[in-house]
Scaffold this active site. Sequence first.
Site, PDB file in Angstrom:
ATOM      1  N   ARG A 106      23.169   3.804 -21.360  1.00 31.02           N
ATOM      2  CA  ARG A 106      24.006   4.153 -20.217  1.00 31.02           C
ATOM      3  C   ARG A 106      23.295   5.060 -19.212  1.00 31.02           C
ATOM      4  NH1 ARG A 106      25.837   0.620 -22.512  1.00 31.02           N
ATOM      5  NH2 ARG A 106      27.959   0.289 -23.286  1.00 31.02           N
ATOM      6  N   SER A 129      36.017   4.088 -19.622  1.00 33.77           N
ATOM      7  CA  SER A 129      35.598   5.033 -20.669  1.00 33.77           C
ATOM      8  C   SER A 129      34.929   6.249 -20.040  1.00 33.77           C
ATOM      9  CB  SER A 129      34.632   4.343 -21.638  1.00 33.77           C
ATOM     10  OG  SER A 129      35.293   3.324 -22.345  1.00 33.77           O
ATOM     11  N   GLU A 171      30.079   9.548 -19.142  1.00 29.66           N
ATOM     12  CA  GLU A 171      29.605   8.392 -18.380  1.00 29.66           C
ATOM     13  C   GLU A 171      30.000   8.555 -16.924  1.00 29.66           C
ATOM     14  OE1 GLU A 171      30.153   4.320 -19.532  1.00 29.66           O
ATOM     15  OE2 GLU A 171      30.541   4.869 -21.612  1.00 29.66           O
TER      16      GLU A 171
END
Length: 309
Positions: A161, A213, A290
């Site tokens: 990520r 998320s 994130e």
Amino acid sequence: MNTSTPALLSNYTTFQLGGSCPCLIECSTPDELIETVQRLIKNETAFLLIGGGSNLVVSDHGLNTTVIRYLSPTPLIENNGNNITVSASTILDDLALFCVDEGLEGLNYTTGIPGTVGGAVVGNAGAWGKQVGDVFKSAVIIDKNGQTKTVGPDYFAFTYRHSRLKETNEIIVSVTFNLTPGNPVTLAQERAEILKIRAEKHPDLATQPCAGSFFRNIEPTSQAERRQASGWFLEQAGGKNLRVGGAYILDKHANIIIKGPGATAQDVHDLHLKMIEVVKEKFGLQLVREVRFAGKFDNTLQANQEGFW
């Protein structure tokens, strides 16, 4: 042609939160983006670039800077055999659908993920053990001096990520992916199944605004089992019961913050701090975001309060 005007940034993020900016410039094509960035740099005008606004929380105070929105309402994609070149302004799911129709395998897992291709590459987006860095071939980027150059995977230094562009803030203009031939019928079936699963596990952004998320999985791999996912640790730590103002946790997914009635960006910020705290207290683990914040927020030790952090 791009346009320039003051704008309320809550209209440009999936969270539907955030104050205004003095100038928003909309660009949809690579040429528009390059011309705009070079002009702003020449004029020494500070700016921030956003895409689909799907992984972003903008301050209630807004941003005291020019914002470029790089988003194309229609896909800008060229098919060169197994190599697909796409404008970074193209919506990621539009690219996923294009690949299905063309019988190309390698990006079907991005089905239903909100945001643009550029944002997906910067954040090395992924699902089900796969990530865009796996099929990334090259990209045209704009450096801080406004110069364009073509770079490969090593330049991005993809990890879970993450890519180095999160630190350099260089801008992706277009991307080339190296895909493999697939069966369009099989790919379409996979896409339908993915959309079904996402509908069961994720909220409808139209009725439950969010950024998806909020935290990465605990282990640095998208192949983590459920017991290693941030949502599992949050649920075990009582995260679903947390709430700040109008911001609350989705009942079917403890790693998703929802904008409820009256919620502010500050509410989301303060709730995410509580989520970090309960997991650290129960498991001794540090959650890593994130989602990125932009602008000024109270109760934070982050140094960068004017841009992304």
